[in-house]
Design a protein around this motif. Structure first.
Motif, mmCIF file in Angstrom:
data_model
loop_
_atom_site.group_PDB
_atom_site.id
_atom_site.type_symbol
_atom_site.label_atom_id
_atom_site.label_comp_id
_atom_site.label_asym_id
_atom_site.label_seq_id
_atom_site.Cartn_x
_atom_site.Cartn_y
_atom_site.Cartn_z
ATOM 1 N N PRO A 109 0.975 -1.144 0.011
ATOM 2 C CA PRO A 109 0.142 -0.074 0.228
ATOM 3 C C PRO A 109 0.860 1.243 0.109
ATOM 4 O O PRO A 109 0.308 2.296 -0.405
ATOM 5 C CB PRO A 109 -0.893 -0.233 1.346
ATOM 6 N N HIS A 110 2.006 1.155 0.216
ATOM 7 C CA HIS A 110 3.012 2.365 0.364
ATOM 8 C C HIS A 110 3.695 2.673 -0.829
ATOM 9 O O HIS A 110 4.884 3.426 -0.664
ATOM 10 C CB HIS A 110 3.835 2.491 1.617
ATOM 11 N N ALA A 111 3.723 1.778 -1.881
ATOM 12 C CA ALA A 111 4.701 1.630 -3.172
ATOM 13 C C ALA A 111 4.412 3.209 -3.708
ATOM 14 O O ALA A 111 5.635 3.584 -4.202
ATOM 15 C CB ALA A 111 4.441 0.662 -3.883
ATOM 16 N N LEU A 112 3.530 3.789 -3.786
ATOM 17 C CA LEU A 112 3.339 5.044 -4.678
ATOM 18 C C LEU A 112 3.568 6.185 -3.922
ATOM 19 O O LEU A 112 3.186 6.251 -2.707
ATOM 20 C CB LEU A 112 1.871 4.793 -5.506
ATOM 21 N N ALA A 113 4.005 7.156 -4.610
ATOM 22 C CA ALA A 113 4.443 8.437 -3.664
ATOM 23 C C ALA A 113 3.210 9.160 -3.684
ATOM 24 O O ALA A 113 2.092 9.014 -4.561
ATOM 25 C CB ALA A 113 5.214 9.103 -4.929
ATOM 26 N N PRO A 114 2.934 9.852 -2.626
ATOM 27 C CA PRO A 114 1.970 10.802 -2.303
ATOM 28 C C PRO A 114 1.579 11.825 -3.391
ATOM 29 O O PRO A 114 2.226 12.091 -4.043
ATOM 30 C CB PRO A 114 2.274 11.587 -0.860
ATOM 31 N N ARG A 115 0.368 12.092 -3.815
ATOM 32 C CA ARG A 115 -0.238 13.312 -4.405
ATOM 33 C C ARG A 115 0.077 14.574 -3.860
ATOM 34 O O ARG A 115 0.316 14.372 -2.590
ATOM 35 C CB ARG A 115 -1.776 13.086 -4.766
ATOM 36 N N GLY A 116 0.211 15.518 -4.792
ATOM 37 C CA GLY A 116 0.322 16.971 -4.288
ATOM 38 C C GLY A 116 -0.897 17.361 -3.347
ATOM 39 O O GLY A 116 -1.952 16.809 -3.351
ATOM 40 N N PRO A 117 -0.676 18.278 -2.774
ATOM 41 C CA PRO A 117 -1.708 18.859 -1.773
ATOM 42 C C PRO A 117 -3.118 19.305 -2.625
ATOM 43 O O PRO A 117 -4.264 18.828 -1.959
ATOM 44 C CB PRO A 117 -0.979 20.229 -1.330
ATOM 45 N N LEU A 118 -3.043 19.653 -3.700
ATOM 46 C CA LEU A 118 -3.999 20.174 -4.534
ATOM 47 C C LEU A 118 -4.948 18.858 -4.912
ATOM 48 O O LEU A 118 -6.279 18.908 -4.529
ATOM 49 C CB LEU A 118 -3.905 21.083 -5.689
ATOM 50 N N LEU A 119 -4.140 18.109 -5.628
ATOM 51 C CA LEU A 119 -4.859 16.534 -5.898
ATOM 52 C C LEU A 119 -5.443 15.701 -4.704
ATOM 53 O O LEU A 119 -6.444 15.406 -4.740
ATOM 54 C CB LEU A 119 -3.903 15.850 -6.800
ATOM 55 N N SER A 120 -4.619 15.828 -3.685
ATOM 56 C CA SER A 120 -5.185 15.169 -2.524
ATOM 57 C C SER A 120 -6.265 15.892 -1.709
ATOM 58 O O SER A 120 -7.216 15.094 -1.306
ATOM 59 C CB SER A 120 -3.863 15.124 -1.335
ATOM 60 N N SER A 121 -6.515 17.225 -1.861
ATOM 61 C CA SER A 121 -7.613 17.667 -1.268
ATOM 62 C C SER A 121 -8.911 17.756 -2.246
ATOM 63 O O SER A 121 -10.100 17.225 -1.686
ATOM 64 C CB SER A 121 -7.538 19.447 -1.323
ATOM 65 N N PRO A 162 -1.584 8.152 6.096
ATOM 66 C CA PRO A 162 -1.810 8.969 5.127
ATOM 67 C C PRO A 162 -1.187 8.378 3.768
ATOM 68 O O PRO A 162 -1.575 8.661 2.624
ATOM 69 C CB PRO A 162 -1.408 10.370 5.311
ATOM 70 N N ARG A 163 0.060 7.911 3.790
ATOM 71 C CA ARG A 163 0.860 7.552 3.008
ATOM 72 C C ARG A 163 0.081 6.210 2.054
ATOM 73 O O ARG A 163 0.267 6.071 0.878
ATOM 74 C CB ARG A 163 2.049 6.915 3.480
ATOM 75 N N ARG A 164 -0.601 5.540 2.848
ATOM 76 C CA ARG A 164 -1.507 4.332 2.309
ATOM 77 C C ARG A 164 -2.401 4.888 1.069
ATOM 78 O O ARG A 164 -2.718 4.415 0.049
ATOM 79 C CB ARG A 164 -2.324 3.544 3.148
ATOM 80 N N TYR A 165 -3.126 5.882 1.514
ATOM 81 C CA TYR A 165 -4.017 6.675 0.466
ATOM 82 C C TYR A 165 -3.518 7.684 -0.556
ATOM 83 O O TYR A 165 -4.305 8.466 -0.918
ATOM 84 C CB TYR A 165 -5.328 7.252 1.318
ATOM 85 N N ARG A 166 -2.118 7.684 -0.323
ATOM 86 C CA ARG A 166 -1.410 8.760 -1.411
ATOM 87 C C ARG A 166 -1.938 10.054 -0.849
ATOM 88 O O ARG A 166 -1.986 11.143 -1.860
ATOM 89 C CB ARG A 166 -1.633 8.348 -2.663
ATOM 90 N N ASN A 167 -2.169 10.354 0.543
ATOM 91 C CA ASN A 167 -2.454 11.497 0.746
ATOM 92 C C ASN A 167 -1.376 12.592 0.979
ATOM 93 O O ASN A 167 -0.581 12.517 1.852
ATOM 94 C CB ASN A 167 -3.483 11.555 1.901
ATOM 95 N N GLY A 168 -1.380 13.699 0.547
ATOM 96 C CA GLY A 168 -0.419 14.938 0.377
ATOM 97 C C GLY A 168 -1.132 16.219 1.082
ATOM 98 O O GLY A 168 -0.493 17.137 1.189
ATOM 99 N N ALA A 169 -2.312 16.096 1.367
ATOM 100 C CA ALA A 169 -2.965 17.162 1.918
ATOM 101 C C ALA A 169 -2.515 17.253 3.509
ATOM 102 O O ALA A 169 -2.270 16.380 4.131
ATOM 103 C CB ALA A 169 -4.476 17.371 1.950
#
Length: 196
Positions: A109-121, A162-169
């Motif tokens: 679940p942690h393989a992909l990098a988090p999205r940016g703040p805007l995309l995460s929001s 948050p990393r599991r859901y690629r959350n960068g917000a």
């Protein structure tokens, strides 16, 4: 119809009644007395009370991968079946359509990098919409009809991992939008080693 029912009971066979179930129901309803105004008002009050104070129960089970959430639900849900009229079980989100998303195990679940703040929001805003629409579609009525609803994961997982859901917000955005998510009645946090 009464004679037919007695014969079916004596013969211990449901088949004759099943073939004429419509006629049996019609005869029964024809002979029922009509409800009084007081009885109708009492039924209206009971249904209104269900809207304000639902008799169903919603439980969200949280915990890390491999902690036994699915195993716990597989054992607990059947044992609690007698407490509710129905049991529903969802993974993370209540479904917005008739089809339920699969709750298959994520290998990394942690393989992909988090999205940016805007995309995460934007993703979090989508989740707010999805939770509310899915709640109305799949949970609201079941809860008011004395149903038990179980979630394997819930929105709050994003705060814990948050990393599991690629959350960068920012965390404050996750928490603020979390206030718009429908409330469940109870959290169960599974915090044991997978071996246990």
């Amino acid at each position: 119809c009464a004679d037919m029912m007695e014969a079916a009971i004596a013969a211990r066979s449901w088949a004759p009644l099943a073939a004429k179930i419509g006629a049996l129901q019609s005869e029964l309803f024809r002979h029922l007395p009509s409800a009084s105004i007081a009885a109708r008002f009492a039924e209206f009050r009971r249904q209104l009370g269900r809207l304000v104070h639902p008799t169903g129960f919603v439980v969200a089970v949280l915990g890390p991968d491999g902690s036994g959430k699915s195993t716990l639900l597989a054992h607990v849900a059947p044992r609690l079946a007698a407490l509710g009229r129905s049991i529903k079980r969802f993974h993370l989100l209540p479904p917005m359509t008739g089809r339920q998303q699969d709750g298959s195990t994520v290998v990394d679940p942690h393989a992909l990098a988090p999205r940016g703040p805007l995309l995460s929001s934007l993703k979090l805003l989508y989740l707010v919409f999805a939770y509310n629409l899915g709640w109305l579609r799949s949970v609201w009525l079941a809860r008011r009809r004395s149903g038990l609803v179980f979630f394997d994961r819930y929105y709050h997982d994003i705060i814990a991992d948050p990393r599991r859901y690629r959350n960068g917000a920012p965390l404050w955005v996750v928490r603020a939008l979390g206030r718009l998510i429908p409330n469940h009645d109870m959290f169960l946090v599974v915090d044991v080693k997978p071996e246990a």
